[in-house]
Scaffold this active site. Structure first.
Site, PDB file in Angstrom:
ATOM      1  N   VAL A 156     -16.969 -32.173  43.110  1.00 28.83           N
ATOM      2  CA  VAL A 156     -17.380 -30.948  43.669  1.00 28.83           C
ATOM      3  C   VAL A 156     -15.897 -30.029  43.985  1.00 28.83           C
ATOM      4  CG1 VAL A 156     -18.675 -30.096  45.588  1.00 28.83           C
ATOM      5  CG2 VAL A 156     -19.486 -31.858  44.394  1.00 28.83           C
ATOM      6  N   VAL A 160       4.776 -48.565  46.935  1.00 27.05           N
ATOM      7  CA  VAL A 160       5.927 -48.416  47.537  1.00 27.05           C
ATOM      8  C   VAL A 160       5.582 -49.287  48.844  1.00 27.05           C
ATOM      9  CG1 VAL A 160       6.868 -46.603  49.280  1.00 27.05           C
ATOM     10  CG2 VAL A 160       6.562 -46.109  46.984  1.00 27.05           C
ATOM     11  N   HIS A 162     -13.752 -38.423  52.433  1.00 26.97           N
ATOM     12  CA  HIS A 162     -12.846 -37.019  52.712  1.00 26.97           C
ATOM     13  C   HIS A 162     -11.988 -37.281  53.856  1.00 26.97           C
ATOM     14  CE1 HIS A 162     -16.207 -34.401  50.877  1.00 26.97           C
ATOM     15  NE2 HIS A 162     -15.532 -35.031  49.946  1.00 26.97           N
ATOM     16  N   ALA A 197      -3.888 -34.882  51.855  1.00 27.35           N
ATOM     17  CA  ALA A 197      -4.849 -34.697  52.611  1.00 27.35           C
ATOM     18  C   ALA A 197      -4.819 -35.102  54.285  1.00 27.35           C
ATOM     19  CB  ALA A 197      -6.162 -35.313  52.145  1.00 27.35           C
TER      20      ALA A 197
HETATM   21  P1  FAD Z   1      -5.337 -39.690  46.934  1.00 29.12           P
HETATM   22  O1  FAD Z   1      -5.818 -38.754  45.763  1.00 29.12           O
HETATM   23  O2  FAD Z   1      -5.960 -40.718  47.387  1.00 29.12           O
HETATM   24  O3  FAD Z   1      -3.893 -40.030  46.207  1.00 29.12           O
HETATM   25  C1  FAD Z   1      -3.394 -40.938  46.913  1.00 29.12           C
HETATM   26  C2  FAD Z   1      -2.431 -41.948  45.894  1.00 29.12           C
HETATM   27  O4  FAD Z   1      -1.483 -42.501  46.566  1.00 29.12           O
HETATM   28  C3  FAD Z   1      -3.504 -42.715  45.229  1.00 29.12           C
HETATM   29  O5  FAD Z   1      -3.429 -42.655  43.912  1.00 29.12           O
HETATM   30  C4  FAD Z   1      -3.012 -44.228  45.750  1.00 29.12           C
HETATM   31  O6  FAD Z   1      -3.032 -45.221  44.551  1.00 29.12           O
HETATM   32  C5  FAD Z   1      -1.492 -43.769  46.056  1.00 29.12           C
HETATM   33  N1  FAD Z   1      -0.764 -44.420  46.753  1.00 29.12           N
HETATM   34  C6  FAD Z   1      -1.185 -44.896  48.159  1.00 29.12           C
HETATM   35  N2  FAD Z   1      -0.425 -45.689  48.694  1.00 29.12           N
HETATM   36  C7  FAD Z   1       0.730 -45.954  47.947  1.00 29.12           C
HETATM   37  C8  FAD Z   1       1.776 -46.642  47.898  1.00 29.12           C
HETATM   38  N3  FAD Z   1       2.286 -47.290  49.138  1.00 29.12           N
HETATM   39  N4  FAD Z   1       2.690 -46.683  46.838  1.00 29.12           N
HETATM   40  C9  FAD Z   1       2.484 -46.022  45.728  1.00 29.12           C
HETATM   41  N5  FAD Z   1       1.132 -45.438  45.517  1.00 29.12           N
HETATM   42  C10 FAD Z   1       0.372 -45.228  46.634  1.00 29.12           C
HETATM   43  N6  FAD Z   1     -13.332 -34.381  47.065  1.00 29.12           N
HETATM   44  C11 FAD Z   1     -14.007 -33.208  46.461  1.00 29.12           C
HETATM   45  O7  FAD Z   1     -13.605 -31.996  46.550  1.00 29.12           O
HETATM   46  N7  FAD Z   1     -15.224 -33.165  45.643  1.00 29.12           N
HETATM   47  C12 FAD Z   1     -15.774 -34.403  45.350  1.00 29.12           C
HETATM   48  O8  FAD Z   1     -17.016 -34.438  44.955  1.00 29.12           O
HETATM   49  C13 FAD Z   1     -15.413 -35.745  46.035  1.00 29.12           C
HETATM   50  N8  FAD Z   1     -15.721 -36.711  45.941  1.00 29.12           N
HETATM   51  C14 FAD Z   1     -15.288 -37.946  46.435  1.00 29.12           C
HETATM   52  C15 FAD Z   1     -15.824 -39.303  45.827  1.00 29.12           C
HETATM   53  C16 FAD Z   1     -14.974 -40.477  46.101  1.00 29.12           C
HETATM   54  C17 FAD Z   1     -15.459 -41.616  45.625  1.00 29.12           C
HETATM   55  C18 FAD Z   1     -13.552 -40.322  46.509  1.00 29.12           C
HETATM   56  C19 FAD Z   1     -12.806 -41.506  46.799  1.00 29.12           C
HETATM   57  C20 FAD Z   1     -12.968 -39.020  47.021  1.00 29.12           C
HETATM   58  C21 FAD Z   1     -13.917 -38.092  46.908  1.00 29.12           C
HETATM   59  N9  FAD Z   1     -13.564 -36.798  47.036  1.00 29.12           N
HETATM   60  C22 FAD Z   1     -13.983 -35.502  46.761  1.00 29.12           C
HETATM   61  C23 FAD Z   1     -12.315 -36.487  48.110  1.00 29.12           C
HETATM   62  C24 FAD Z   1     -11.101 -36.186  47.273  1.00 29.12           C
HETATM   63  O9  FAD Z   1     -10.963 -36.877  45.992  1.00 29.12           O
HETATM   64  C25 FAD Z   1      -9.776 -36.425  48.025  1.00 29.12           C
HETATM   65  O10 FAD Z   1      -9.827 -35.729  49.295  1.00 29.12           O
HETATM   66  C26 FAD Z   1      -8.480 -36.109  47.379  1.00 29.12           C
HETATM   67  O11 FAD Z   1      -8.428 -36.572  46.216  1.00 29.12           O
HETATM   68  C27 FAD Z   1      -7.476 -36.559  48.372  1.00 29.12           C
HETATM   69  O12 FAD Z   1      -6.242 -36.443  47.638  1.00 29.12           O
HETATM   70  P2  FAD Z   1      -4.840 -37.006  48.362  1.00 29.12           P
HETATM   71  O13 FAD Z   1      -3.501 -36.684  47.308  1.00 29.12           O
HETATM   72  O14 FAD Z   1      -4.635 -36.773  49.679  1.00 29.12           O
HETATM   73  O15 FAD Z   1      -4.940 -38.791  48.081  1.00 29.12           O
END
Ligand code: FAD
Length: 598
Positions: free
Chosen positions: A102, A229, A501, A535
């Site tokens: 989405v 990490v 989220h 996020a």
């Molecule tokens: P993430 O994308 O979670 O990335 C963090 C990354 O850091 C991960 O790959 C993780 O493995 C890595 N990481 C963490 N700690 C370490 C470490 N110590 N060493 C190395 N790597 C590490 N949002 C929407 O807009 N639409 C949707 O339909 C939607 N549906 C969702 C359904 C699910 C099941 C999930 C889980 C999320 C959904 N979301 C949706 C939310 C959205 O995907 C997230 O808000 C977004 O991906 C967050 O991005 P981010 O970069 O903050 O974190």
């Protein structure tokens, strides 16, 4: 040689940071991801699928052992609410590789609220160019939409919708809601075809959009997957690199700038373990305090939600015109005093799981777009390999409980409209239980468990309602719940769940604000050489699913960092004469990886 920038976490934000920061060939960029790489052309059918459930509920894509408490945790109360599995992505692309696709921006008011909360330069007019930069909207034109970005934005044409989705649209129109057509361009209440981050055929994650084959060919970018990490290399209050868990033990990686993009649960955990957080809590864990920042881990927000499900009549189900199961959404305003406009969201799903039984069950899912309850990410110990726990504190604010109770009444009313009742054969409360989670995994066993039941229900319509009530609603009936306000509130409090989220745990704010964690450029306050971009930096959860807002903020923070680094990138080479400390709390003597291995 050494790395100019090391990005921790290759998720929605981390891939954007890596793709954008490596555009300058003079800047050496390392992206470290704990999970597996998702190489171009090797994504696999489940990740590419426009129906996201197979990737989303595959435990191989999740952080093992990550748990959350949804209900409030009482002070000094020995009875703690149950901790449940909380799915967060652990693979390249992060959430964008497994999420529901989405693609929602939220509303201008969300970002103006960020600016008012101290995030100077993050109002709607400031963020709109980055929303435009990230997208290629395949269906809408005009000054609000981008046409050249890496993430395609698609809407399923109405002629492909199944009967259930059409009926929900009719019920909403009948209830007086407007068709606003473009949720990312018209920001009032109303229903709309759901915008999706796919090209009409397949998902497009940030791994695919930002670090695809051409970007991977850049000699100044390296992606290091399957490396977690463990901690930060600190010298006083300056970060000099990171320590990763290698095959043969901890390894050191030096960097001029470290960017945490480990997500709203991972990033605060790394800060806390490094001694950057609330001093008293750190001392309780025996972690030496590097910077007393009370906001680290605090301000945790989500979209608390509740759903009602229905056994779909055969003519209401997906008929093979599209793999996609969610076709329309609704933004609406609760009547609860003190709450803002568009404070609620609802989607209709014409399928609840990949298996034959799931194909027969549809749902209405409502969540609070602007919740007031706040939670916290808490370390469970100092072991860097042990995940923290998320305490969401859902519905702690009475306005949140009241709105979710009202949402059940609202959805129940829709289910009984003429438009919808002709599409469904039974309806009732449903929750995302451990049973539903277990059945949601795509396995032969689950297929063999569900297929015969689905066939039996097809042959014997009289069994559908009793089956639904017994196994989906678990004996609860909507009629009984709606007649008992206290019982309904208890049900809602017990069944509330999030939308995956999480955000807010390293929030941007005015540097003079003690509870801010990063400044508007993403720099961690009180520490040199360290930024956060994911996020976690959102001061307030927007009225949106978080993937697109996260990509937007990563685009903006990457542009700021690139500008700050300029042509004179600060490199770890300038620190060669310093001592080589381990991460805080580390007693190991790690081996070394540097950019020389590039
Ligand atoms: P993430 O994308 O979670 O990335 C963090 C990354 O850091 C991960 O790959 C993780 O493995 C890595 N990481 C963490 N700690 C370490 C470490 N110590 N060493 C190395 N790597 C590490 N949002 C929407 O807009 N639409 C949707 O339909 C939607 N549906 C969702 C359904 C699910 C099941 C999930 C889980 C999320 C959904 N979301 C949706 C939310 C959205 O995907 C997230 O808000 C977004 O991906 C967050 O991005 P981010 O970069 O903050 O974190």
């Amino acid at each position: 040689m050494s790395w100019d920038v090391v990005i921790v976490g290759g998720g929605s934000a981390g891939c954007v940071m890596a793709g954008r920061l490596s555009e300058d060939p003079a800047r050496r960029v390392l992206l470290i991801e704990a999970g597996r790489d998702v190489k171009p052309g090797e994504e696999g059918a489940a990740i590419l699928d426009m129906y996201p459930g197979r990737a989303a509920f595959d435990p191989a894509n999740h952080w093992p052992g990550l748990q959350a408490r949804f209900q409030p945790v009482g002070h000094n109360d020995p009875v703690r609410p149950p901790a449940r599995t909380y799915e967060q992505a652990r693979l390249l692309g992060g959430g964008s590789s497994i999420n529901g696709q989405v693609a929602n921006r939220g509303t201008p008011g969300d970002y103006d609220e960020w600016a008012e909360a101290g995030a100077a330069g993050w109002g709607w007019a400031d963020v709109l160019p980055y929303f435009i930069r990230l997208e290629n909207d395949l269906g809408r034109d005009g000054p609000l939409h981008g046409k050249a970005g890496p993430i395609p934005i698609h809407r399923i044409p109405r002629e492909k919708w199944p009967g259930f989705s059409h009926a929900v649209e009719q019920a909403l129109a009948g209830a007086g809601f407007a068709d606003i057509d473009d949720q990312n361009g018209r920001f009032e209440d109303g229903y709309f075809p759901q915008t999706l981050s796919n090209d009409g055929t397949s998902r497009v994650s940030t791994a695919m959009g930002y670090v695809g084959a051409a970007v991977r060919n850049r000699p100044n970018l390296r992606i290091m997957a399957e490396r977690q990490v463990r901690g930060l290399l600190l010298e006083g209050n300056a970060v000099r690199g990171v320590e990763v868990q290698g095959d043969a033990g901890p390894e050191r990686i030096e960097a001029g700038t470290v960017v945490l993009s480990a997500g709203a649960i991972g990033s605060p955990a790394i800060l806390l373990r490094a001694g950057i957080g609330p001093a008293a809590a750190l001392r309780d864990l025996g972690i030496p305090v590097v910077a007393d920042r009370p906001g680290v881990g605090a301000n945790l927000q989500e979209h608390p939600g509740i759903s009602l499900s229905a056994f779909l009549a055969p003519h209401a189900r997906l008929r093979g015109t599209t793999r996609r199961h969610i076709h329309l959404g609704l933004r609406y305003s609760s009547a609860v005093p003190g709450c803002s406009v568009s404070d609620m969201y609802m989607m209709a799903a014409a399928k609840s799981a990949w298996h034959p039984l799931g194909e027969r069950i549809g749902s209405l899912l409502a969540w609070i777009n602007k919740p007031y309850s706040r939670g916290r990410v808490v370390l469970q110990g100092t072991d860097p390999m042990q995940p923290p726990i998320a305490e969401f504190n859902h519905l702690a604010d009475p306005r949140d409980a009241e709105r979710l109770v009202e949402a059940v009444r609202f959805m129940a009313g829709l289910m009984t409209t003429a438009a919808l009742s002709s599409q469904i054969e039974a309806s009732g409360p449903a929750s995302y239980s451990g049973f539903a989670r277990a059945l949601g995994r795509q396995t032969v066993r689950n297929y063999l468990l569900t297929a015969p039941v689905a066939k039996l229900l097809d042959w014997m319509p009289a069994l559908r309602a009793p089956f639904f009530q017994r196994f989906v609603s678990r004996g609860a009936t909507l009629e009984a719940l709606l007649q008992d306000q206290d019982g309904l509130e208890a049900y809602v409090r017990g069944s509330v769940f999030g939308q995956w989220h999480p955000c807010g745990t390293c929030r941007i704010g005015d540097p003079a604000d003690r509870d801010a964690v990063v400044d508007p450029s993403g720099r961690v306050l009180g520490v040199d050489g360290l930024r956060v971009a994911d996020a976690s930096v959102m001061p307030v959860i927007p009225r949106a699913n978080l993937n697109v807002p996260t990509i937007m903020l990563a685009e903006k923070l990457a542009a700021t960092l690139a500008q700050d680094l300029g042509g004179r990138a600060r490199t770890a080479a300038s620190f060669t004469s310093r001592p080589q400390p381990g991460p805080v709390g580390s007693t190991s003597s790690p081996s070394s990886i540097t950019g020389a291995e590039l």
